[in-house]
Design a protein around this motif. Sequence first.
Motif, PDB file in Angstrom:
ATOM      1  N   THR A  65      14.533 -21.211  26.842  1.00  0.00           N
ATOM      2  CA  THR A  65      14.875 -21.247  25.449  1.00  0.00           C
ATOM      3  C   THR A  65      15.411 -21.392  25.011  1.00  0.00           C
ATOM      4  O   THR A  65      15.862 -21.693  23.815  1.00  0.00           O
ATOM      5  CB  THR A  65      15.666 -19.221  26.250  1.00  0.00           C
ATOM      6  OG1 THR A  65      14.595 -17.944  26.739  1.00  0.00           O
ATOM      7  CG2 THR A  65      15.924 -18.969  24.295  1.00  0.00           C
ATOM      8  N   VAL A  69      16.628 -24.517  25.328  1.00  0.00           N
ATOM      9  CA  VAL A  69      15.797 -26.035  24.989  1.00  0.00           C
ATOM     10  C   VAL A  69      14.749 -25.561  23.617  1.00  0.00           C
ATOM     11  O   VAL A  69      14.559 -27.034  22.649  1.00  0.00           O
ATOM     12  CB  VAL A  69      14.921 -26.863  26.018  1.00  0.00           C
ATOM     13  CG1 VAL A  69      13.879 -27.835  25.793  1.00  0.00           C
ATOM     14  CG2 VAL A  69      15.944 -27.207  26.968  1.00  0.00           C
ATOM     15  N   GLU A  70      13.948 -25.146  23.891  1.00  0.00           N
ATOM     16  CA  GLU A  70      13.164 -24.183  22.388  1.00  0.00           C
ATOM     17  C   GLU A  70      13.942 -24.732  21.289  1.00  0.00           C
ATOM     18  O   GLU A  70      13.537 -24.731  20.476  1.00  0.00           O
ATOM     19  CB  GLU A  70      12.278 -23.284  22.933  1.00  0.00           C
ATOM     20  CG  GLU A  70      11.800 -23.168  23.937  1.00  0.00           C
ATOM     21  CD  GLU A  70      11.068 -21.936  24.996  1.00  0.00           C
ATOM     22  OE1 GLU A  70      11.349 -20.834  24.057  1.00  0.00           O
ATOM     23  OE2 GLU A  70       9.725 -21.555  25.742  1.00  0.00           O
ATOM     24  N   ARG A  71      15.180 -23.829  20.913  1.00  0.00           N
ATOM     25  CA  ARG A  71      15.795 -23.483  20.381  1.00  0.00           C
ATOM     26  C   ARG A  71      15.825 -24.994  20.171  1.00  0.00           C
ATOM     27  O   ARG A  71      16.340 -25.162  18.415  1.00  0.00           O
ATOM     28  CB  ARG A  71      16.470 -22.431  20.876  1.00  0.00           C
ATOM     29  CG  ARG A  71      16.639 -21.421  20.414  1.00  0.00           C
ATOM     30  CD  ARG A  71      17.379 -20.120  20.555  1.00  0.00           C
ATOM     31  NE  ARG A  71      18.530 -20.414  19.813  1.00  0.00           N
ATOM     32  CZ  ARG A  71      19.155 -19.517  18.735  1.00  0.00           C
ATOM     33  NH1 ARG A  71      20.094 -19.018  20.038  1.00  0.00           N
ATOM     34  NH2 ARG A  71      20.175 -19.699  17.768  1.00  0.00           N
ATOM     35  N   LEU A  72      16.625 -25.456  20.641  1.00  0.00           N
ATOM     36  CA  LEU A  72      16.907 -26.552  20.223  1.00  0.00           C
ATOM     37  C   LEU A  72      16.027 -27.630  19.375  1.00  0.00           C
ATOM     38  O   LEU A  72      15.981 -28.040  18.264  1.00  0.00           O
ATOM     39  CB  LEU A  72      17.961 -27.644  21.316  1.00  0.00           C
ATOM     40  CG  LEU A  72      19.368 -27.175  21.527  1.00  0.00           C
ATOM     41  CD1 LEU A  72      19.694 -27.900  23.223  1.00  0.00           C
ATOM     42  CD2 LEU A  72      19.780 -27.725  20.834  1.00  0.00           C
ATOM     43  N   GLU A  73      14.915 -27.407  20.251  1.00  0.00           N
ATOM     44  CA  GLU A  73      13.533 -28.323  20.099  1.00  0.00           C
ATOM     45  C   GLU A  73      12.818 -28.315  19.001  1.00  0.00           C
ATOM     46  O   GLU A  73      12.474 -28.884  17.528  1.00  0.00           O
ATOM     47  CB  GLU A  73      12.459 -28.277  20.601  1.00  0.00           C
ATOM     48  CG  GLU A  73      13.125 -29.177  22.332  1.00  0.00           C
ATOM     49  CD  GLU A  73      12.048 -29.283  23.654  1.00  0.00           C
ATOM     50  OE1 GLU A  73      10.885 -28.437  23.066  1.00  0.00           O
ATOM     51  OE2 GLU A  73      11.681 -30.071  23.845  1.00  0.00           O
ATOM     52  N   ALA A  74      13.231 -26.659  17.789  1.00  0.00           N
ATOM     53  CA  ALA A  74      12.209 -25.834  16.464  1.00  0.00           C
ATOM     54  C   ALA A  74      13.193 -26.542  15.661  1.00  0.00           C
ATOM     55  O   ALA A  74      12.223 -26.606  14.895  1.00  0.00           O
ATOM     56  CB  ALA A  74      12.502 -24.440  17.139  1.00  0.00           C
ATOM     57  N   GLY A  75      14.580 -27.122  15.943  1.00  0.00           N
ATOM     58  CA  GLY A  75      15.570 -27.437  14.991  1.00  0.00           C
ATOM     59  C   GLY A  75      15.998 -26.183  14.052  1.00  0.00           C
ATOM     60  O   GLY A  75      15.834 -25.085  14.423  1.00  0.00           O
ATOM     61  N   SER A 108      23.902 -25.385  17.035  1.00  0.00           N
ATOM     62  CA  SER A 108      23.324 -27.240  18.252  1.00  0.00           C
ATOM     63  C   SER A 108      24.420 -27.740  19.294  1.00  0.00           C
ATOM     64  O   SER A 108      23.981 -27.705  20.285  1.00  0.00           O
ATOM     65  CB  SER A 108      22.853 -28.381  16.875  1.00  0.00           C
ATOM     66  OG  SER A 108      22.041 -28.006  16.536  1.00  0.00           O
ATOM     67  N   TRP A 126      23.453 -27.081  23.296  1.00  0.00           N
ATOM     68  CA  TRP A 126      23.478 -28.020  24.142  1.00  0.00           C
ATOM     69  C   TRP A 126      24.797 -27.737  25.361  1.00  0.00           C
ATOM     70  O   TRP A 126      24.218 -27.855  26.341  1.00  0.00           O
ATOM     71  CB  TRP A 126      23.815 -29.565  23.122  1.00  0.00           C
ATOM     72  CG  TRP A 126      23.711 -29.959  24.376  1.00  0.00           C
ATOM     73  CD1 TRP A 126      24.952 -31.089  25.096  1.00  0.00           C
ATOM     74  CD2 TRP A 126      22.933 -31.350  24.844  1.00  0.00           C
ATOM     75  NE1 TRP A 126      24.899 -32.004  26.266  1.00  0.00           N
ATOM     76  CE2 TRP A 126      22.824 -32.416  25.505  1.00  0.00           C
ATOM     77  CE3 TRP A 126      21.539 -31.359  23.895  1.00  0.00           C
ATOM     78  CZ2 TRP A 126      22.542 -33.339  26.152  1.00  0.00           C
ATOM     79  CZ3 TRP A 126      20.820 -32.330  24.825  1.00  0.00           C
ATOM     80  CH2 TRP A 126      21.031 -33.247  25.810  1.00  0.00           C
TER      81      TRP A 126
END
Length: 76
Positions: free
Chosen positions: A26, A28-34, A41, A45
Amino acid sequence: MSEQKTRGDTADERLTYEQARAELATVVERLEAGGTSLEESLALWERGERLADICQRWLDGARDRLDAARQARESA
């Protein structure tokens, strides 16, 4: 603040491998979504790093148990 960190660390230690892995996915998905602020962020991380460490400890423990079982079988 250190009291809150200690309580969070204790709760993290109770996470199963599956729980930690799911939360890490979850994060990682939030970080990738920006679309998050720099501060958020960074917090995500850092959380991801803690979750990855928990997952690694679980995997290392499983490896140790398998190695011990193999050694016991070989010496029997």
